[in-house]
Design an enzyme around this catalytic site. Structure first.
Site, short mmCIF file in Angstrom:
data_model
loop_
_atom_site.label_atom_id
_atom_site.label_comp_id
_atom_site.label_asym_id
_atom_site.label_seq_id
_atom_site.Cartn_x
_atom_site.Cartn_y
_atom_site.Cartn_z
CG ASN A 6 -1.68 1.26 1.40
OD1 ASN A 6 -1.82 2.03 0.45
ND2 ASN A 6 -2.20 1.49 2.60
CE LYS A 8 0.34 3.48 4.87
NZ LYS A 8 0.17 3.63 6.29
CG HIS A 91 -5.67 1.88 5.12
ND1 HIS A 91 -5.25 2.80 6.04
CD2 HIS A 91 -4.63 1.03 4.94
CE1 HIS A 91 -4.01 2.53 6.39
NE2 HIS A 91 -3.60 1.45 5.74
CD GLU A 93 -2.87 5.54 6.76
OE1 GLU A 93 -2.89 5.58 5.51
OE2 GLU A 93 -1.91 5.09 7.42
CD GLU A 157 -3.48 -2.70 7.26
OE1 GLU A 157 -2.36 -2.94 6.80
OE2 GLU A 157 -4.10 -1.67 7.01
N GLY A 163 2.32 2.14 10.67
CA GLY A 163 3.25 3.25 10.51
C GLY A 163 3.95 3.66 11.80
CB SER A 193 5.19 -1.87 11.86
OG SER A 193 4.74 -0.54 12.10
C1 PEP Z 1 -0.73 0.05 5.88
O1 PEP Z 1 -0.74 1.20 5.48
O2 PEP Z 1 -1.63 -0.70 5.53
C2 PEP Z 1 0.35 -0.39 6.77
C3 PEP Z 1 0.27 -1.56 7.30
O3 PEP Z 1 1.40 0.50 6.96
P1 PEP Z 1 2.82 0.17 7.64
O4 PEP Z 1 3.31 -1.14 7.07
O5 PEP Z 1 3.69 1.32 7.28
O6 PEP Z 1 2.57 0.05 9.12
#
Ligand code: PEP
Length: 233
Positions: A6, A8, A91, A93, A157, A163, A193
């Site tokens: 992803n 973003k 997501h 976000e 997630e 992040g 992460s």
């Molecule tokens: C994501 O944006 O779905 C995500 C898991 O980000 P990160 O791997 O940076 O934590």
């Protein structure tokens, strides 16, 4: 095993083009399905450069109507017209910063699937919800609005791990995945992460069918390493 990157709001068309050209030359494991999710404006570059490869191109969101007065939104038929294979929906976000709810996430997922796109629907608890012992209830609530579909994948997630550099332990991921799978039996990705040095252990959990990777998917060598970690796990 599926590993999805992803991006973003990173990589405009030029950068996407260069990344996808390198990805096309990379030695990706044959037993791992690899997906990239560029921003909307970079989807045409990615689709064009990755045409004829096994790498899928997904969007990061999708509206439930085919067209209409929805400024800033993009529909499933528009994505299909571009040659996009699927889309992320829900997501954290989008939920936290842009007002998506369980209901709108379900509508987005349903419309995308009906139109013929593959869907990665994201769920996950916040830190406060985990601390309050609400993880199971939150996951059950978020997943129960989704309907089984052969083209649906769910991504667990935990919001506190996205992040932040904090990762769920493999045991936490396994436990959460068992909860999700007890409600909806679809392939389930872990996200939060994921990095080359923790991917193998997370992906080795029996209920983990892949990873949704944010930050570490922006760098080709770390994305490749995570794809390799998914091989044969
Ligand atoms: C994501 O944006 O779905 C995500 C898991 O980000 P990160 O791997 O940076 O934590």
């Amino acid at each position: 095993m599926l590993v999805a990157g992803n991006w973003k709001m990173f990589k405009g068309p030029e950068e996407a083009d260069a990344f996808c050209r390198s990805l096309r030359e990379a030695e990706l494991p044959a037993d791992v399905d690899v997906v990239v999710c560029p921003p909307y404006v970079s989807l045409p570059s990615a689709v064009q450069v990755l045409a004829g490869t096994e790498v899928g191109v997904f969007a990061q969101n999708c509206h439930w109507d085919a067209e209409g007065a929805f400024t800033g939104e993009i529909s499933a038929p528009m994505l299909l017209e571009l040659g996009v294979y699927g889309t992320i929906v829900g997501h954290s976000e989008r939920r936290q910063l842009f007002g998506d709810t369980d209901e709108t996430v379900a509508r987005r997922a349903c419309a995308a699937l009906d139109a013929g796109l593959h869907v990665i629907a994201c769920v996950g608890e916040t830190e406060a919800e985990r601390d309050a012992g609400e993880t199971e209830a939150v996951l059950r609530r978020q997943v129960s609005v989704l309907e089984h579909d052969d083209n649906l994948v769910v991504a667990y997630e935990p919001v506190w791990a996205i992040g932040t550099g904090r990762t769920a332990t493999p045991e936490m991921a396994q436990e959460a995945h068992e909860i999700v799978k007890s409600v909806l039996d679809v392939p389930l990705l872990y996200g939060g992460s994921v990095k080359p040095d923790n991917a193998r252990e997370l992906l080795a959990q029996p209920a983990v069918d892949g990873a949704l990777v944010g930050g570490a998917s922006l760098d080709l060598s770390s994305f490749e390493a995570i794809c390799r970690a998914g091989s044969l796990s």
